[in-house]
Design a protein around this motif. Sequence first.
Motif, PDB file in Angstrom:
ATOM      1  N   SER A  16       0.823  -1.200   0.000  1.00 48.54           N
ATOM      2  CA  SER A  16       0.000   0.000   0.000  1.00 48.54           C
ATOM      3  C   SER A  16       0.860   1.254   0.000  1.00 48.54           C
ATOM      4  O   SER A  16       0.574   2.226  -0.716  1.00 48.54           O
ATOM      5  CB  SER A  16      -0.931   0.000   1.219  1.00 48.54           C
ATOM      6  N   GLU A  17       1.929   1.243   0.792  1.00 52.78           N
ATOM      7  CA  GLU A  17       2.828   2.403   0.825  1.00 52.78           C
ATOM      8  C   GLU A  17       3.489   2.620  -0.535  1.00 52.78           C
ATOM      9  O   GLU A  17       3.642   3.765  -0.985  1.00 52.78           O
ATOM     10  CB  GLU A  17       3.884   2.193   1.911  1.00 52.78           C
ATOM     11  N   ILE A  18       3.851   1.527  -1.192  1.00 57.45           N
ATOM     12  CA  ILE A  18       4.478   1.643  -2.513  1.00 57.45           C
ATOM     13  C   ILE A  18       3.489   2.203  -3.523  1.00 57.45           C
ATOM     14  O   ILE A  18       3.792   3.147  -4.277  1.00 57.45           O
ATOM     15  CB  ILE A  18       5.009   0.269  -2.964  1.00 57.45           C
ATOM     16  N   ASN A  19       2.284   1.614  -3.565  1.00 59.37           N
ATOM     17  CA  ASN A  19       1.275   2.083  -4.523  1.00 59.37           C
ATOM     18  C   ASN A  19       0.863   3.525  -4.241  1.00 59.37           C
ATOM     19  O   ASN A  19       0.612   4.303  -5.167  1.00 59.37           O
ATOM     20  CB  ASN A  19       0.048   1.175  -4.478  1.00 59.37           C
ATOM     21  N   GLN A  20       0.792   3.852  -2.954  1.00 58.26           N
ATOM     22  CA  GLN A  20       0.444   5.221  -2.591  1.00 58.26           C
ATOM     23  C   GLN A  20       1.512   6.199  -3.087  1.00 58.26           C
ATOM     24  O   GLN A  20       1.201   7.275  -3.608  1.00 58.26           O
ATOM     25  CB  GLN A  20       0.288   5.326  -1.070  1.00 58.26           C
ATOM     26  N   GLY A  21       2.773   5.817  -2.927  1.00 58.24           N
ATOM     27  CA  GLY A  21       3.858   6.672  -3.416  1.00 58.24           C
ATOM     28  C   GLY A  21       3.816   6.839  -4.924  1.00 58.24           C
ATOM     29  O   GLY A  21       4.025   7.942  -5.449  1.00 58.24           O
ATOM     30  N   LEU A  22       3.544   5.741  -5.648  1.00 55.87           N
ATOM     31  CA  LEU A  22       3.448   5.825  -7.106  1.00 55.87           C
ATOM     32  C   LEU A  22       2.290   6.721  -7.527  1.00 55.87           C
ATOM     33  O   LEU A  22       2.419   7.552  -8.438  1.00 55.87           O
ATOM     34  CB  LEU A  22       3.267   4.420  -7.688  1.00 55.87           C
ATOM     35  N   TYR A  23       1.141   6.553  -6.840  1.00 53.81           N
ATOM     36  CA  TYR A  23      -0.010   7.377  -7.203  1.00 53.81           C
ATOM     37  C   TYR A  23       0.252   8.848  -6.918  1.00 53.81           C
ATOM     38  O   TYR A  23      -0.017   9.718  -7.764  1.00 53.81           O
ATOM     39  CB  TYR A  23      -1.250   6.911  -6.442  1.00 53.81           C
ATOM     40  N   ARG A  24       0.776   9.155  -5.734  1.00 56.62           N
ATOM     41  CA  ARG A  24       1.015  10.550  -5.363  1.00 56.62           C
ATOM     42  C   ARG A  24       2.042  11.209  -6.297  1.00 56.62           C
ATOM     43  O   ARG A  24       1.917  12.397  -6.621  1.00 56.62           O
ATOM     44  CB  ARG A  24       1.514  10.637  -3.920  1.00 56.62           C
ATOM     45  N   THR A  25       3.007  10.444  -6.739  1.00 59.45           N
ATOM     46  CA  THR A  25       4.070  11.026  -7.558  1.00 59.45           C
ATOM     47  C   THR A  25       3.651  11.221  -9.010  1.00 59.45           C
ATOM     48  O   THR A  25       3.902  12.278  -9.608  1.00 59.45           O
ATOM     49  CB  THR A  25       5.315  10.132  -7.506  1.00 59.45           C
ATOM     50  N   TYR A  26       2.958  10.225  -9.580  1.00 58.38           N
ATOM     51  CA  TYR A  26       2.737  10.243 -11.023  1.00 58.38           C
ATOM     52  C   TYR A  26       1.289  10.502 -11.449  1.00 58.38           C
ATOM     53  O   TYR A  26       1.055  11.076 -12.506  1.00 58.38           O
ATOM     54  CB  TYR A  26       3.202   8.913 -11.632  1.00 58.38           C
ATOM     55  N   ALA A  27       0.304  10.065 -10.645  1.00 58.11           N
ATOM     56  CA  ALA A  27      -1.088  10.176 -11.080  1.00 58.11           C
ATOM     57  C   ALA A  27      -1.840  11.320 -10.411  1.00 58.11           C
ATOM     58  O   ALA A  27      -2.648  12.000 -11.053  1.00 58.11           O
ATOM     59  CB  ALA A  27      -1.818   8.857 -10.821  1.00 58.11           C
ATOM     60  N   SER A  28      -1.575  11.531  -9.138  1.00 57.22           N
ATOM     61  CA  SER A  28      -2.337  12.531  -8.396  1.00 57.22           C
ATOM     62  C   SER A  28      -2.266  13.933  -8.999  1.00 57.22           C
ATOM     63  O   SER A  28      -3.297  14.605  -9.109  1.00 57.22           O
ATOM     64  CB  SER A  28      -1.871  12.567  -6.936  1.00 57.22           C
TER      65      SER A  28
END
Length: 754
Positions: free
Chosen positions: A476-488
């Motif tokens: 979850s922490e990994i996916n959250q980091g990916l989302y916040r960095t690239y998609a959000s």
Amino acid sequence: MTEMTVPAQPATADAGKQALGLYSAWLGAMPNLAQQAQSYWTDAMQRSVLFLDVLRQRGNERNERLLDLAPHVLSFDFEPLIDGRTLERPVNYSLLRIIPPKGWEIDENKRPFIVFDPRAGHGPGIGGMKQDSEIGVALKAGHPCYFVTFLPNPVPGQTIEDVCRAEAHFIAQVGALHSHADGKPALIGNCQAGWQIMMTSALRPDLTGPLLLAGAPLSYWAGVRGKNPLRYLGGAMGGTWLTSLSGDLGHGLFDGALLVSNFENMNPSNTLWKKNYNVYSRIDSEGPRFLEFERWWGTPVLLNAGEIQYITDNLFVGNRLSQGAMHDSAGRRIDLRNITSPIVVFCSWGDDITPPQQALGWVLDLYEDDEALATGGQTIIYSMHQSIGHLGIFVSASVANKEHEEFTRSMDLIDVLPPGLYEAVFIEKDENLANPELADGKYVLRFEHRSLEDLRQLGGNDEADERRFATVARLSEINQGLYRTYASPLVRAFASEAGADMLRTLHPYRLRYELFSDKNPFMQGVAQLAEKVRAERKPVAQDNVFLALQDTISAQITTTLDMYRDLRDMAEENFFVHMYGQPLLQTLVGLRADHVLAKRRIGRDIARESAVAKRNEHLATRMAEGGSLEAVVRAMLYIGRSQELRAADERAFAILRELRHQVPADERLSLYRFKEVVQEQHMILQLNEELAVLDLPQLLPRDPAERARDLDAVRRTVTAAGALEGEAAQRMARIEALFGSAPLELAATVKEHV
């Protein structure tokens, strides 16, 4: 939180017998089948119109409630005391003083109660929705009562920590208003409000009296295979990144309808069929009950995106509260071991939202053994209902008139219990019960000693399961980091307030209320038609074969939907077990490295351990200090430590209350001071029981008459629940010998023994 439960429909376990019975009914009805068909058709059409009108009323009421600034379902009058929006860190919470109904007398000297409702998608008021409720029970018992409510929309920027800080302010205010009361405010936290008041109490343990957690989840990973599917939801979604996406699409707000939908999806047969069919099939009586419940169920609230992210990251997926891994903005660890007030946990085996493992698993996370729990000075009481559902814990009249009533009446006893783990046992009064007049109501409440092993026997995760949940948290922490960095950033660029409002309006949960209301042109005329139907109503006979066929079909639909639910839950569990049990995935997220534990135990607190050691050193020097009160309490606790009497009974406390009121008011010991004495004498017995008993005569008065009076107080209290037997009787005989002997002789015996 599941939807309104409905009365049981016809059983489908024995389909053959049911089909045979229906076939026999059809044979018997053949001569007048046409007449029965016509009667059923008329009734079915009338019920359809009336059911449609009930849905229309529900939609209209919901639309009217949207116009309210502070919608709630409280059935009691109230007076606003503190608006949380005026605080230094403003929040959308407020403190209300409940005004008792006319004729209900309140004793201002009794401890106040504060009820906290969950902000988990629905609006406030469930704890006081009717007179037979948590608020109603407290008022009937004569306690001042307060309610912490909230508005539909959050204050921009408010956080969960801000809410906890506001709740601490509310509790302090109530405590100040009732500084003369016998005991600090008792707090009742329903569902999600339970962990919130636990966090507040851990940060401000000086403010609170006993805590009652009703259906409150604190260990979100806990449960057993095949029964608790909601705990797998975070794994099925790949962590909490979807929560972030929802917050971004909501333009900084999270729609509580999403939480309610998750709850509804757990039981599709109730959501999609049973609840509505129950109203349709009982349309002449069930409509008002349905509408009353929907007033609360149908108006979801909003949360700040940051609030729900905090909850999902730290609780739903992270499970960090019971592991002591959460800190406030000042860097203080939120350690549940800091709570010094008794904690009452009320849960149910019929609760599919908060099973007993999730309600009680935090105790096993905090303490390794029973001695650690007792030494830590924490008193924990649990009660497990056998069948009531999640919402029934808060709204069921039967629960309010039994469990909540007994807990409320016994709150002073709960507050003075020695540290340890207890189970609340309700004994129904009958002619064989000893001294039933010492307990009010229909039941006698006993708190029986239990061990941590009893909690382990409830079932739970093994080491492999813990590693799977830990893998979800890491992923979850990994996916959250990916989302916040690239998609959000991209989602936020396209999101707007208007778009967020449209998404909320078009959510199926809200849309169903909108469609079945007078806002829909196709619903015009339904009200007039329903009035005409009521005037010409012709209910079908209960022995009509077509009505039996209708119930049979309904039961089959329910069975089919239940089968779908079971298959879905099984598939989700299998996916979770196999997906997150892969050694490769666990290695990639760092859980296969040396010295890495899947489940972290809460860390040691050296300051607390030093304080406990210093306290024990001090108590070791006080074994021979004190007077009659300390002697009586030590004697009662000593007898109560026998195997037969490892319980506290409200009848015994009634005797103590009677003895207390025999003392002049200006000399009467406060409940707080009495609690201190009980805690101290309990710890002294824990340190060295034999030496504590041998030192007991030195606490007794020299006057034989006074010693006899003290012995009588001990005897009356420990025999309030019945005659003593076995080890308890032996201990009582030893106490009688100690109280009956001359203090100087016994003092010499003690010195010789030492």
